[in-house]
Design an enzyme around this catalytic site. Sequence first.
Site, short mmCIF file in Angstrom:
data_model
loop_
_atom_site.label_atom_id
_atom_site.label_comp_id
_atom_site.label_asym_id
_atom_site.label_seq_id
_atom_site.Cartn_x
_atom_site.Cartn_y
_atom_site.Cartn_z
CD GLU A 59 -1.26 -2.45 2.05
OE1 GLU A 59 -1.97 -2.87 2.86
OE2 GLU A 59 -0.14 -2.59 1.94
CB CYS A 106 -0.62 -0.83 5.31
SG CYS A 106 1.11 -1.53 5.16
CB SER A 130 19.63 -42.92 -6.52
OG SER A 130 20.74 -42.13 -5.84
CD1 TRP A 133 22.56 -37.70 -13.20
CD2 TRP A 133 21.58 -36.90 -11.60
NE1 TRP A 133 23.50 -36.89 -12.58
CE2 TRP A 133 22.89 -36.37 -11.48
CE3 TRP A 133 20.79 -36.73 -10.58
CZ2 TRP A 133 22.95 -35.48 -10.49
CZ3 TRP A 133 21.20 -35.93 -9.53
CH2 TRP A 133 22.45 -35.08 -9.54
CG ASP A 188 23.38 -39.29 -1.08
OD1 ASP A 188 24.12 -40.33 -1.23
OD2 ASP A 188 22.53 -39.28 -1.12
#
Length: 347
Positions: free
Chosen positions: A61, A92, A175, A177, A207
């Site tokens: 606003e 506001c 895994s 890809w 990982d």
Amino acid sequence: MTSTAPHADETLVAAMRRALSLATHGPAVGENPQVGCVLLDESGAIVAEGWHRGVGTNHAEVDALSHVDSAAGLTAIVTLEPCNHTGRTGPCAQALIDAGVARVVYALDDPNPIAVGGADRLRAAGIEVTGGVLADEAHELLRPWLTSVRLGRPFVTVKWASTLDGRAAAADGTSQWITGTAARQRVHEQRAAHDAIAVGTGTVLADDPTLTARGDGGELLPHQPIPVVFGTTPVPTDARLRQHPAGLIELGHRDLGAGLSELYERGIRRLYVEGGPTLASAFLREGLVDDVLVYLAPLLLGGPKTAIDDLGVTTMSEALALRIHHIESLGDDLLVVARPYQPTPED
């Protein structure tokens, strides 16, 4: 079907739709909602626009008001009830009163207990106020923020990638890809749309992920989610996560509820869960998931490496029910976006 306020004319609806579009220019992450605002003159023409650009900046606003010499007699169209509190910026509602607007139209009531009351403050000042215009569309836009405010925890998105038969890895554990480049890039975009990204210590040790959000050229995207690690095992000193540009949060425990509360207190409103089956299943099992994102690759692996572990379901009547929200085609892969099933009066 989109709900709207009674007697909302086409001009107001069109202006609110424009305000909703403006709202999307603001950041989806952070403690504050995406909000847009337009100012209309007596003929219904837009004379100024604004949107919220993030914590500490002008609210929508005030941003819109800054683009006119005088707002006397104008109508303010705003996607969220004007706030009624002083934080990093002023209320506001008072800014609109001081500017002399004649009318305020908004889509959604503000659910934040420290910000409510803006509509009442405006009415008390003699300003005409209408709420509920395009409320459904505004709710969809602000669903993560609204959910977070209502529940006092981050909005939780759980993501996994699997073959058509539900496997996340081959029998030997490989895994990469499962999905193609388009799907993997979509994951990076989603990472960037969240405040934080969660994994368990098992994923970190197995990982050594970076958990950064990257562009298709490998460059870091402007916003990086803060990596969050659930579990009691410390992240190794040489882990790549310790080099993450956004830092690192190690919770030091596996208590999901407590962890979410801690993250909320840190200002995190959107959490992307990208850990392995153990962490994803734990969030699902405890009913702490708001969106489920499943990337499906046209592959079959068979074997034991399922994408989701035990959910505590022993019979069909206990199945965790989801509703498909939408499906995206990403090269040869599909992204299925689902939400926990919530019965409606029509069900």
